[in-house]
Write a protein that holds these residues in place. Sequence first.
Motif, PDB file in Angstrom:
ATOM      1  N   PRO A 191       0.818  -1.212   0.000  1.00 27.06           N
ATOM      2  CA  PRO A 191       0.000   0.000   0.000  1.00 27.06           C
ATOM      3  C   PRO A 191       0.851   1.260   0.000  1.00 27.06           C
ATOM      4  CG  PRO A 191      -0.014  -1.020   2.174  1.00 27.06           C
ATOM      5  CD  PRO A 191       0.664  -1.990   1.242  1.00 27.06           C
ATOM      6  N   LEU A 192       0.296   2.325  -0.541  1.00 26.12           N
ATOM      7  CA  LEU A 192       1.032   3.587  -0.634  1.00 26.12           C
ATOM      8  C   LEU A 192       1.441   4.090   0.749  1.00 26.12           C
ATOM      9  CD1 LEU A 192       1.972   5.651  -2.786  1.00 26.12           C
ATOM     10  CD2 LEU A 192      -0.100   6.961  -2.299  1.00 26.12           C
ATOM     11  N   ALA A 193       0.668   3.761   1.764  1.00 29.96           N
ATOM     12  CA  ALA A 193       0.998   4.194   3.127  1.00 29.96           C
ATOM     13  C   ALA A 193       2.341   3.643   3.592  1.00 29.96           C
ATOM     14  CB  ALA A 193      -0.111   3.757   4.089  1.00 29.96           C
ATOM     15  N   ASP A 194       2.800   2.551   2.975  1.00 28.56           N
ATOM     16  CA  ASP A 194       4.086   1.956   3.341  1.00 28.56           C
ATOM     17  C   ASP A 194       5.247   2.499   2.527  1.00 28.56           C
ATOM     18  OD1 ASP A 194       2.802   0.439   5.238  1.00 28.56           O
ATOM     19  OD2 ASP A 194       2.688  -1.368   4.003  1.00 28.56           O
ATOM     20  N   PHE A 195       4.975   3.363   1.556  1.00 36.43           N
ATOM     21  CA  PHE A 195       6.034   4.012   0.794  1.00 36.43           C
ATOM     22  C   PHE A 195       6.711   5.053   1.700  1.00 36.43           C
ATOM     23  CE2 PHE A 195       5.097   3.478  -3.991  1.00 36.43           C
ATOM     24  CZ  PHE A 195       4.422   2.279  -3.801  1.00 36.43           C
ATOM     25  N   THR A 196       7.967   5.363   1.410  1.00 32.45           N
ATOM     26  CA  THR A 196       8.679   6.415   2.130  1.00 32.45           C
ATOM     27  C   THR A 196       8.409   7.750   1.456  1.00 32.45           C
ATOM     28  OG1 THR A 196      10.435   4.884   2.778  1.00 32.45           O
ATOM     29  CG2 THR A 196      10.930   7.244   2.893  1.00 32.45           C
ATOM     30  N   ASP A 197       8.045   8.737   2.239  1.00 30.24           N
ATOM     31  CA  ASP A 197       7.685  10.048   1.706  1.00 30.24           C
ATOM     32  C   ASP A 197       8.909  10.961   1.583  1.00 30.24           C
ATOM     33  OD1 ASP A 197       5.708  12.126   0.967  1.00 30.24           O
ATOM     34  OD2 ASP A 197       6.333  13.051   2.842  1.00 30.24           O
TER      35      ASP A 197
END
Length: 241
Positions: A191-197
């Motif tokens: 999920p995108l929530a687990d990507f690093t920002d």
Amino acid sequence: MTKEEILKTQEEIDKEIISVCGNEAGLDGIADVETFLKCGKYKILWILKEAGKPDNFDDKAYNYRERFRYAADYSKWKLTWGKIALVSYGINKSCEEGKVLPLSEIPKMSLDCNAPFITGTNIYPLDEIAIINVKKTFTEQKTSNQGEIIAEYNKPEIKDLLMRQVKYINPEIVIIANRVQKLAEDLAGMPLADFTDVDGMARYALSKERRLVIYAYHPASRFSKKAYYDSILTAVKNTIL
């Protein structure tokens, strides 16, 4: 895959794009296969939003690869091509040297069709990458309808075409420059929530295949060249440099 295998696969997918999308379609992928195979340490794929309608549409599917192969002929796309070229060149040079190349150290670029793209060199960064669009059919809109782009990706036949394109292009770095969240998640396997920002401008993740997936804005977005460049190069620096 060899050059011949890639060209054969690309031709087969071209036919499927026409079958699915009709003649008002842009055929995309790798413009210069030989250069792509010989280019920098990492193969780069940009996934943009939709194909622009050619000025002289003759009721036939358009070879969109020619549009970015000869970008100087399409000056209205200068902002898009320019940022893609800057970032792609910067990634390849940074990977060669093992450290991020500052934007200020990139040689002057030109979209003059009578001059090399990187002034004073024989380098044309758009030859070294692959570009595909989520929405294959032409648009005459100046601004993409994001709802339409997302809906297009959700069509099983379009998603299948895109995944097959990613498979034969086989990039180590994919830049999702279309804001289709599900596409980024599918390629990264998370999920995108687990990507690093990165400062709210880009997010990144490594897939289980160790493919770097960068979720960014479109190159023609409001961000400056430096901000856009720095955000994507930060993702590269933090993962594969």
